[in-house]
Structure formats: C-alpha cells, structure tokens
Design an enzyme around this catalytic site. Structure first.
Site, short mmCIF file in Angstrom:
data_model
loop_
_atom_site.label_atom_id
_atom_site.label_comp_id
_atom_site.label_asym_id
_atom_site.label_seq_id
_atom_site.Cartn_x
_atom_site.Cartn_y
_atom_site.Cartn_z
N MET A 76 -13.95 20.37 29.63
CA MET A 76 -13.30 21.50 28.97
C MET A 76 -12.29 21.03 27.91
O MET A 76 -11.98 19.85 27.81
CB MET A 76 -12.59 22.38 30.00
N HIS A 77 -11.80 22.00 27.14
CA HIS A 77 -10.62 21.87 26.28
C HIS A 77 -10.81 21.05 25.00
O HIS A 77 -9.92 21.04 24.15
CB HIS A 77 -9.42 21.27 27.05
N ASP A 232 -16.70 22.62 33.50
CA ASP A 232 -17.15 21.73 34.57
C ASP A 232 -16.80 22.23 35.96
O ASP A 232 -17.65 22.23 36.86
CB ASP A 232 -16.64 20.32 34.34
#
Length: 478
Positions: A76-77, A232
């Site tokens: 992520m991110h 995830d």
C-alpha cells in the site's frame, strides 16, 4: 479458474485456484528496493511488470484457458506518478519511505485530514509524498496527470484502465473512508484534483477486462475480468476469511499486524489504529501495526550468532514473564505510539539474564506490543471474538502461547496452506467473475487451537503493566 497476483516489496507472487478454491499452482519473481538517500525507499514500476510477466509465464505451463477472473493485492501507500501519456515520471516512493515526515506532520496538523480519513497522516502514506514532490521536484509535479497505487499500475498494464479500490485508496490520506470516495477537499489541500485520481470500484467488483494481447500471450481465457482487489492486509483478510465483526487475525511477519473486521465505520485516529475500508462492500477493517515482530527475533538471533529456530526451540512450558523487559521499537513504532524516532531497549538486565531469558523477553515484548494494539482497537469499540495466527512467527507454539495468554484469547492455527494476499486476491477475482459475495471468503480449516495458560494470566498482566510503564518512560509520556 482464477489467478491472484500479490505485489509485495520483495517479490511478486501469482497463485492459481480452481472453482472450489483449491490451489493448483503458484509462481513468484523477486524484486529489490533502491535507497538513493537516507530514509528513502523506491522501486521502478517497470520491474513490477517484468516480475508479473515472469510469474504468469511460469503459470502458463498449465492450461489457463479456463481462467475467468484475476484479482490483485499489493503493498500500500506507494506513489506511482504518470504523465498524460501514462509514462512513469519517477521511481515509485514506497510505503516504508520516510522522506515526507515533515509534510506528513504539516498535513496531520490540519484537523480535516483525521476528520475525513479517520486516520493519522503517517509519513508512509501517499499524500505527504506528493507534497514532498511538489516542494522538491516542482517541474515533475506539474506533469502529473494520474497518481496510482502500486498494484493499480499492474492493473493499468493488465487492462489499460486507471482504477483503484476502496481498501488501498483508504491509505492515501485523500480518501473519505466513511463515504468510500475521494475527498475533493483533501485533494485540493495537496494541490491535486479528482481528475488526477483513478476511478474507484469495490474490491470484489470488475475493474476491467484483460487486454486481448495478454490473453493470447499467456493463454488466459478470452474475456477474463480483473477484480478491484485489495491492499495487502485487506486481501490477506479475504484470504483467511476475516470479513465479519468479531473476526481477527494476528500476523507475525517481519512487521506485526492485528487485523479486525468491522461491519461499520468507527474511526479513532488518536489511538494510531488504521481504519480502512475492507475489500468487500459495506465493510471496514482496523489494524494495530507494530514495525518489528519476527524482525525483532531475527535481529536478536543475528546479535547472538544463531537463528530464530535455535533460540525458540527447547523453551519448554510457558513461565511467568522474564524479569528483563524488551521494547521492540527497533525502527520506530506505529500503534499506539505513532513515533518514527522512538527506539527499542532491553530493561532490567542482570547477571542472571542468559540467552534463554533474553529470548523470552523478546517474544514477550512483541506480544505485549500486540496487547497494546488489542487495547487500542478496543478503545474504538472493536472487540475480538476469534483470532487466527499467520506468518512465519506462528510456527512457534511457545510464542503463540504467550500471545494467547497476554491477550486472553485462544489463538487458532489454520491447516497448512497459503491463505495470504495472493489467495485473497484470487478469491476477489472469483467474486468479480461470478458475482459471488463475501460468503465465499470462509475461514480455513483449523488444525489446532492454542489456549491461554490460565495459571500464568495474572503474571502476564503484571508483566504487561511493567512493559507499559517502561514504554511510557521511553516515549516520554511520564
């Protein structure tokens, strides 16, 4: 058949399942991280495509003509910046990159961010990265036509579509997590607009169709659809069947996650709990995150010139916590401290502290950090009724006994199998292709259940009180 693609930081994994959700085949390809400056962490998105090609080529030794759906999971991110022709403008700034800590602090000082997103603006989130780019690479920032998350760049390659889904988008700091939509107000505060964001779908919905040339190249059935997928941890939640309130899993990987599903939206940013959308409609999830779980044990093993298995074998029956305390803040901490600068410590070392006592202290310290996460989740109203254990650390029964006793809840171990992000992604591909709902995300069969050691509960309560007092001192809270 269905394929799950899980884009991790160190590698990409592909999993093939049949209609009954049996795993038929798997493949993986490695990835590496570049660190051009202190605190930086980057990857070239082109390398993700190469890894996906390698993994799909490996799967294609099987007959993939019956594949109807593909699901995506991923780290992520990350910030993937594209120009108007979908050319990548710079390497992706990853989730564990801390260069934007000042920008994150400034955004978090604006109460609108916590109010709308339900979360603290952490340095690893996406929005502060774009503010950093605007400040330090303004010419490049002016060319940004689309911002994608890592797995969604894979989707662009697979389908030609700019699409994100709710669970991953919730970790950007641009997302109205309760409304499940981009926040125009927050985008404007970082110099961006909705036009630069991908279209949103639910994780179990169709995001597009596999491009015909890829279908022909890998022998995948024509018309195969690509599901929205999940971040995830959300995809892992789908993989282990944690989709309803009361269900949770504890992940003992390099970092540690206590993940709980919610039927409603109940944020409390002050706890440093992550409150994100789940990968299926009408549901959310919360996570307490610790940055060093198995990583702490591996660090201690390296320090003592041995390995984790040697350290933990032969510990025997569970005893009262060691007099020595270990605070597992080797690289900062998320929940509940939200402090990137805090560092770990052994406290109470004495002549009697041998390798076994120190090993027990490490296992106990990480377990007490999970209790911190449990208490932070409880402060938001989230209760855990059923807890599964996954990850490499779950191979240690002694460690799971500590966790069960420290948290006061039995820990269930699933039968051997892969229930992680790739399996959850494949399940989401099944949902998108078949129209099925979250009911197919059933928990795995349980091999055994590890109960709290009732004779040691009081001792672990006392041990946790000592741990919390020491943590408060280290954090400067007392």
């Amino acid at each position: 058949m269905y394929i799950g693609l899980d884009l991790g930081t160190s590698g990409l994994k592909a999993l093939l399942i049949d209609d009954a959700q049996n795993v038929l085949a798997e493949a993986s390809a490695p990835l590496s991280v570049t660190r051009p400056a202190d605190g930086w962490s980057e990857q070239a998105p082109a390398n993700w495509i190469t890894a996906a090609e390698q993994a799909l080529e490996a799967l294609s030794v099987h007959d993939l003509s019956g594949v109807r759906g593909i699901g995506l999971s991923g780290q992520m991110h990350g910030a993937v910046l594209l120009d108007a022709s979908d050319t990548v403008l710079r390497p992706c700034i990853l989730w564990n990159d801390t260069r934007a800590y000042q920008e994150a602090k400034a955004l978090d000082a604006d109460p609108k961010f916590r109010e709308i997103t339900g979360n603290i603006v952490f340095p690893g989130f996406t929005a502060p990265k774009l503010v950093w780019v605007a400040r330090h690479e303004p010419e490049l920032f002016s060319k940004v036509a689309k911002v994608l998350l890592p797995k969604d760049y894979l989707r662009l390659w697979l389908t030609g579509e700019h699409v994100a889904e709710m669970s991953d988008a919730a970790g950007t700091s641009w997302f109205d997590t309760g409304a499940r939509d981009w926040s125009d107000a927050l985008l404007a505060k970082t110099g961006l607009s909705r036009a630069q964001m991908p279209r949103l779908v639910e994780g179990s919905a169709i995001s597009g169709a596999l491009r015909p040339e890829l279908s022909a190249r890998f022998g995948i059935g024509k018309g195969a659809v690509v599901a929205g997928g999940g971040g995830d941890n959300a995809a892992s939640g789908i993989g282990v069947g944690v989709v309803k309130a009361g269900q949770a899993f504890v992940s003992l990987g390099t970092s540690g996650v206590l993940f709980a599903a919610n039927d409603g939206y109940q944020p409390d940013p002050e706890t440093a709990v992550h409150t994100f959308c789940h990968a299926v409609p009408g549901s959310w999830h919360q996570m307490g995150v610790i940055l060093a779980a198995s990583d702490a044990l591996n660090w201690f093993a390296k320090l003592t010139g041995t390995d984790a298995e040697t350290l933990t074998s032969g510990l025997g029956a569970l005893r009262a916590p060691s007099k020595t305390l270990f605070l597992p803040y080797l690289g900062g901490e998320r929940t509940p401290l939200n402090d990137a600068a805090i560092r770990g410590a052994f406290i109470g070392l004495e002549h009697a502290t041998d390798r076994e006592a120190a090993t027990r202290a490490v296992l106990e310290g990480v377990s007490f950090a999970f209790r911190d996460c449990r208490d932070a989740l409880a402060a938001t109203g989230t209760q855990i009724e059923s807890l599964l254990a996954v990850g490499g650390g779950s191979r240690s029964d002694y460690w799971l006994q500590i966790i069960a006793t420290a948290l006061g809840i039995p820990v269930k171990l699933p039968v051997a199998g892969d229930y992680g992000g790739a399996f959850g992604a494949a399940r989401l591909g099944l949902m998108a292709a078949s129209g099925a709902g979250a009911e197919i995300a059933t928990p795995p069969a349980i091999a055994r259940e590890i109960e709290p050691v009732s004779a040691q509960i009081a001792a672990f309560d006392d041990g946790y009180a000592r741990y919390r007092e020491a943590a408060n001192r280290i954090a400067g809270l007392t």
